[in-house]
Write a protein that holds these residues in place. Sequence first.
Motif, PDB file in Angstrom:
ATOM      1  N   ASN A   9       0.796  -9.964  29.316  1.00  0.00           N
ATOM      2  CA  ASN A   9       1.437 -10.351  30.672  1.00  0.00           C
ATOM      3  C   ASN A   9       2.432 -11.870  30.096  1.00  0.00           C
ATOM      4  OD1 ASN A   9       0.671  -8.660  32.971  1.00  0.00           O
ATOM      5  ND2 ASN A   9      -1.044  -9.958  32.301  1.00  0.00           N
ATOM      6  N   GLU A  10       3.557 -11.473  30.294  1.00  0.00           N
ATOM      7  CA  GLU A  10       4.725 -12.598  30.179  1.00  0.00           C
ATOM      8  C   GLU A  10       4.240 -13.574  31.086  1.00  0.00           C
ATOM      9  OE1 GLU A  10       9.228 -13.329  30.593  1.00  0.00           O
ATOM     10  OE2 GLU A  10       8.587 -11.581  29.703  1.00  0.00           O
ATOM     11  N   ILE A  11       4.159 -14.958  30.339  1.00  0.00           N
ATOM     12  CA  ILE A  11       3.775 -16.127  31.109  1.00  0.00           C
ATOM     13  C   ILE A  11       4.606 -17.346  31.144  1.00  0.00           C
ATOM     14  CG2 ILE A  11       1.141 -15.837  31.271  1.00  0.00           C
ATOM     15  CD1 ILE A  11       1.131 -17.908  28.822  1.00  0.00           C
ATOM     16  N   ASP A  12       5.691 -17.000  30.178  1.00  0.00           N
ATOM     17  CA  ASP A  12       6.801 -18.065  30.147  1.00  0.00           C
ATOM     18  C   ASP A  12       7.787 -17.687  29.495  1.00  0.00           C
ATOM     19  OD1 ASP A  12       7.960 -20.696  30.481  1.00  0.00           O
ATOM     20  OD2 ASP A  12       7.515 -21.153  28.699  1.00  0.00           O
ATOM     21  N   ARG A  13       9.176 -17.820  29.850  1.00  0.00           N
ATOM     22  CA  ARG A  13      10.431 -17.244  29.008  1.00  0.00           C
ATOM     23  C   ARG A  13      11.291 -18.595  28.834  1.00  0.00           C
ATOM     24  NH1 ARG A  13      13.478 -12.273  28.074  1.00  0.00           N
ATOM     25  NH2 ARG A  13      11.315 -11.190  28.361  1.00  0.00           N
ATOM     26  N   LYS A  14      11.829 -19.033  27.677  1.00  0.00           N
ATOM     27  CA  LYS A  14      12.821 -19.965  27.718  1.00  0.00           C
ATOM     28  C   LYS A  14      13.997 -19.125  27.310  1.00  0.00           C
ATOM     29  CE  LYS A  14       9.877 -23.721  26.462  1.00  0.00           C
ATOM     30  NZ  LYS A  14       8.486 -23.372  26.082  1.00  0.00           N
ATOM     31  N   LEU A  15      14.869 -19.276  28.478  1.00  0.00           N
ATOM     32  CA  LEU A  15      16.290 -18.446  28.283  1.00  0.00           C
ATOM     33  C   LEU A  15      17.164 -19.148  27.056  1.00  0.00           C
ATOM     34  CD1 LEU A  15      16.974 -17.638  31.771  1.00  0.00           C
ATOM     35  CD2 LEU A  15      16.196 -16.336  30.080  1.00  0.00           C
ATOM     36  N   LYS A  16      17.636 -18.438  26.402  1.00  0.00           N
ATOM     37  CA  LYS A  16      18.865 -18.935  25.346  1.00  0.00           C
ATOM     38  C   LYS A  16      18.208 -19.999  24.422  1.00  0.00           C
ATOM     39  CE  LYS A  16      22.778 -17.320  27.932  1.00  0.00           C
ATOM     40  NZ  LYS A  16      24.058 -17.610  28.514  1.00  0.00           N
ATOM     41  N   ALA A  17      17.002 -19.881  24.100  1.00  0.00           N
ATOM     42  CA  ALA A  17      16.169 -20.917  23.303  1.00  0.00           C
ATOM     43  C   ALA A  17      16.849 -21.206  21.853  1.00  0.00           C
ATOM     44  CB  ALA A  17      14.644 -20.419  23.072  1.00  0.00           C
ATOM     45  N   TYR A  18      17.351 -20.059  21.225  1.00  0.00           N
ATOM     46  CA  TYR A  18      17.994 -20.330  19.907  1.00  0.00           C
ATOM     47  C   TYR A  18      19.483 -19.355  19.885  1.00  0.00           C
ATOM     48  CZ  TYR A  18      18.450 -20.171  14.940  1.00  0.00           C
ATOM     49  OH  TYR A  18      18.956 -20.216  13.872  1.00  0.00           O
ATOM     50  N   VAL A  20      21.779 -17.587  17.699  1.00  0.00           N
ATOM     51  CA  VAL A  20      21.989 -16.688  16.536  1.00  0.00           C
ATOM     52  C   VAL A  20      23.343 -16.757  15.944  1.00  0.00           C
ATOM     53  CG1 VAL A  20      21.557 -14.491  15.366  1.00  0.00           C
ATOM     54  CG2 VAL A  20      20.153 -15.409  17.214  1.00  0.00           C
ATOM     55  N   ALA A  21      24.180 -16.789  16.772  1.00  0.00           N
ATOM     56  CA  ALA A  21      25.569 -16.793  16.431  1.00  0.00           C
ATOM     57  C   ALA A  21      26.446 -17.259  17.753  1.00  0.00           C
ATOM     58  CB  ALA A  21      26.270 -15.589  16.017  1.00  0.00           C
ATOM     59  N   LYS A  22      27.858 -17.516  17.997  1.00  0.00           N
ATOM     60  CA  LYS A  22      28.584 -17.614  18.815  1.00  0.00           C
ATOM     61  C   LYS A  22      28.466 -16.546  19.920  1.00  0.00           C
ATOM     62  CE  LYS A  22      33.448 -18.751  20.472  1.00  0.00           C
ATOM     63  NZ  LYS A  22      33.094 -19.447  21.574  1.00  0.00           N
ATOM     64  N   ASP A  23      27.696 -16.967  21.032  1.00  0.00           N
ATOM     65  CA  ASP A  23      27.396 -16.243  22.203  1.00  0.00           C
ATOM     66  C   ASP A  23      26.333 -15.158  22.048  1.00  0.00           C
ATOM     67  OD1 ASP A  23      29.462 -17.320  23.839  1.00  0.00           O
ATOM     68  OD2 ASP A  23      31.166 -16.204  22.904  1.00  0.00           O
ATOM     69  N   GLU A  24      25.562 -15.367  21.029  1.00  0.00           N
ATOM     70  CA  GLU A  24      24.422 -14.464  20.780  1.00  0.00           C
ATOM     71  C   GLU A  24      23.270 -15.502  20.797  1.00  0.00           C
ATOM     72  OE1 GLU A  24      22.876 -11.296  17.386  1.00  0.00           O
ATOM     73  OE2 GLU A  24      24.889 -12.119  17.401  1.00  0.00           O
ATOM     74  N   PHE A  25      22.216 -15.026  21.850  1.00  0.00           N
ATOM     75  CA  PHE A  25      21.030 -15.815  21.768  1.00  0.00           C
ATOM     76  C   PHE A  25      19.818 -15.043  21.781  1.00  0.00           C
ATOM     77  CE2 PHE A  25      24.600 -17.902  23.910  1.00  0.00           C
ATOM     78  CZ  PHE A  25      24.500 -19.224  23.643  1.00  0.00           C
ATOM     79  N   LEU A  26      18.798 -15.879  21.466  1.00  0.00           N
ATOM     80  CA  LEU A  26      17.303 -15.216  21.684  1.00  0.00           C
ATOM     81  C   LEU A  26      16.602 -16.056  22.777  1.00  0.00           C
ATOM     82  CD1 LEU A  26      16.544 -14.940  17.717  1.00  0.00           C
ATOM     83  CD2 LEU A  26      17.234 -13.169  19.478  1.00  0.00           C
TER      84      LEU A  26
END
Length: 107
Positions: A9-18, A20-26
């Motif tokens: 189960n997913e227990i945590d998510r940090k949005l846009k944590a990294y 990658v490039a302009k307007d591209e996030f992980l």
Amino acid sequence: NITHEQNENEIDRKLKAYEVAKDEFLDLVTLAGELKLRNYGKTPAKMEISLPIEGKPLAASDNGKIQTATKNLKLLERSGSITWHLTLKAGEETTLSYKYESYVPSG
């Protein structure tokens, strides 16, 4: 005569944590899992359980040994494994737990 069942189960998510490039996030996702084992046999069962992880292993119960692969260090390619050594008595059931994190594309 050993059965197993795995749940995560997913227990945590940090949005846009990294970025990658302009307007591209992980996003950085943390997952928790359980591996339930039961010995239906009439004798003890000694076993080694190796669980491949697509991400970075963080924690493991029951003295599980965590290994992180050093060849794939890119965020989307990180991997590792957890290995447990245990003996289940006849009729015994146990639950192994673990936690890991993985980067996934935002969106």
